[in-house]
Design an enzyme around this catalytic site. Structure first.
Site, PDB file in Angstrom:
ATOM      1  N   ASP A  92      31.335  55.098 -47.248  1.00 18.48           N
ATOM      2  CA  ASP A  92      30.092  55.813 -46.967  1.00 18.48           C
ATOM      3  C   ASP A  92      29.083  55.523 -48.063  1.00 18.48           C
ATOM      4  OD1 ASP A  92      31.669  57.266 -48.804  1.00 18.48           O
ATOM      5  OD2 ASP A  92      30.657  59.140 -48.323  1.00 18.48           O
ATOM      6  N   GLU A 156      33.311  59.862 -49.729  1.00 14.91           N
ATOM      7  CA  GLU A 156      33.237  60.047 -51.179  1.00 14.91           C
ATOM      8  C   GLU A 156      31.934  60.700 -51.592  1.00 14.91           C
ATOM      9  OE1 GLU A 156      32.507  59.467 -55.365  1.00 14.91           O
ATOM     10  OE2 GLU A 156      31.272  58.642 -53.744  1.00 14.91           O
TER      11      GLU A 156
END
Length: 423
Positions: A92, A156
């Site tokens: 991400d 994350e």
């Protein structure tokens, strides 16, 4: 392996493929925004490694706890139960506003040594390096005692959301075997190694005053002025009680502990009115030798017993009137996060510093008061965590984010040196 080099063509192919879908990898904090679809980037990795999975050289597992948001566990098997793990590179990215960029954020642009695009430093460039490392392991098939494992994670960038990424993998026992060797968190920058990170607590100061026309300031209680004065008092209390710690120099902290305002909200609809309410929000960043919970509790006690009559005023402003008084209240926001100091006596740390020195000429350990909550989580659960990364610190989360191809090449060689060190 010390003579291996990054396969530039494969690295750029993988990175370019992930950048092509990076707009859908954005992890927005707002609930109404779409969730990132990390599988779009994970599919790029899986396609590249598929031939080596089908011939049985690599083992790849996708572990998903939310639709379209899988984590990847890559394994090149060794001959023993010992492991070397590269963890933390993630699929991400933080959001990017194209209007703030001079380069298109959601496509890979190459200008000389620079690789532009959202995520090239944080952290898709690292994912592409790891993909090439495992492809080369599968191509060359070195006989190793340690299994080499990469854990490429989802979610994350929004650690306040749980049950999707690394935390869930650990709680489910999917990574327990990685305690059989060093674990390298590959999501930092400037090589380092990074040997310490900060703890964090966030706060909100809510101030109530009394509205008045700005031409008659003696008739009102200016909530903005009171909020600023109370914030300065809080900062004075903090820096008296939590000065730079002697060990910060030893660990190379780039900044000491800090308490600071980061956002100011003043309720007002015209410049000609004394505001009756102000809210200041901020954070506390702490080096490992101070407790975030203790500091936040102390800050709450200080503000909530503060005598505002002791605060400075300017001109005709007042915080007490005959019929009313201003109020100041400090609130805790969320749970505090602890800091870490890496174990510099471990074989994992020694191997990392020697690898960086071999490739870069010298290792320059440093620490920072940025917070890596997942790293602390791993350390608390018994993993020997060391930290490094090959992007640029000054472009993390920034408009026109970029990495340098030469740095990613060096990063690949550093990983190879680490693998070679454990054999």
């Amino acid at each position: 392996m010390n003579t291996w080099h990054l396969n530039e063509e494969r690295f750029l192919r993988v990175l370019g493929g992930m950048m092509a879908v990076s707009e859908r990898l954005q992890n927005f904090p707002a609930k109404e925004k779409p969730h990132p679809q990390e599988d779009l980037a994970g599919d790029v990795v899986l396609r590249e490694l598929d031939p080596f999975v089908r011939n049985g050289v690599l083992h790849v597992e996708r572990v998903s706890y939310a639709e379209g948001r899988g984590n990847l566990i890559l394994t090149y098997p060794g001959t023993t139960s010992q492991t070397v793990a590269f963890v933390g590179a993630h699929l991400d990215v933080v959001p990017a506003n194209p209007e703030e960029w001079q380069h298109p954020p959601f496509t890979l642009q190459i200008e000389g040594d620079r690789l532009y695009g959202r995520g090239v430093t944080d952290c898709l460039g690292h994912v592409a390096v790891l993909t090439d490392l495992f492809a080369q392991l599968a191509e060359c098939r070195p006989r190793l005692e340690h299994s080499i494992v990469a854990v490429i994670i989802a979610n994350e960038e929004l650690s306040s959301v749980s049950g999707i990424g690394i935390g869930k993998l650990v709680k489910d026992g999917k990574l327990a075997h990685l305690k059989n060797g060093p674990l390298y968190w590959i999501d930092s920058a400037d090589f380092g190694p990074t040997i310490g990170t900060g703890g964090m607590a966030t706060w909100r100061l809510v101030v109530e005053g009394k509205v008045a026309h700005s031409g008659f300031p003696h008739q009102g209680i200016n909530a903005a002025e009171l909020a600023f004065a109370a914030t300065q008092a809080l900062q004075s209390w903090f820096y008296r009680n939590y000065p730079p710690h002697p060990k910060e120099q030893e660990y190379g902290f780039l900044a000491p502990s800090s308490l600071k305002p980061t956002r100011v909200l003043v309720e007002n609809d015209t410049v000609a009115k004394i505001p009756a309410k102000a809210v200041i929000e901020g954070d506390i960043r702490l080096t490992p030798w101070y407790s975030p919970q203790e500091v936040r509790d102390g800050a709450l006690a200080f503000i909530n017993t503060l005598d505002i009559a002791t605060l400075p005023v300017f001109g005709p402003s007042r915080y007490h009137l005959r019929d009313s008084s201003g109020t100041v209240k400090l609130e805790a926001v969320g749970a505090p996060t602890g800091s870490i100091a890496c174990d510099r006596t471990s074989s994992g740390y020694v191997a990392l510093t020697e690898a960086i020195a071999a490739v870069r000429g010298e290792a320059r350990p440093f620490s920072l008061t940025g917070t890596l909550p997942y790293v602390r989580f791993l350390q608390k659960h018994g993993f020997d965590v060391q930290i490094t990364g090959f992007g640029r610190m000054d472009t993390y989360h920034a408009p026109n984010e970029f990495a340098e191809l030469s740095h990613m090449q060096d990063g690949f060689r550093i990983l190879c040196h680490i693998v070679e060190a454990f054999g």
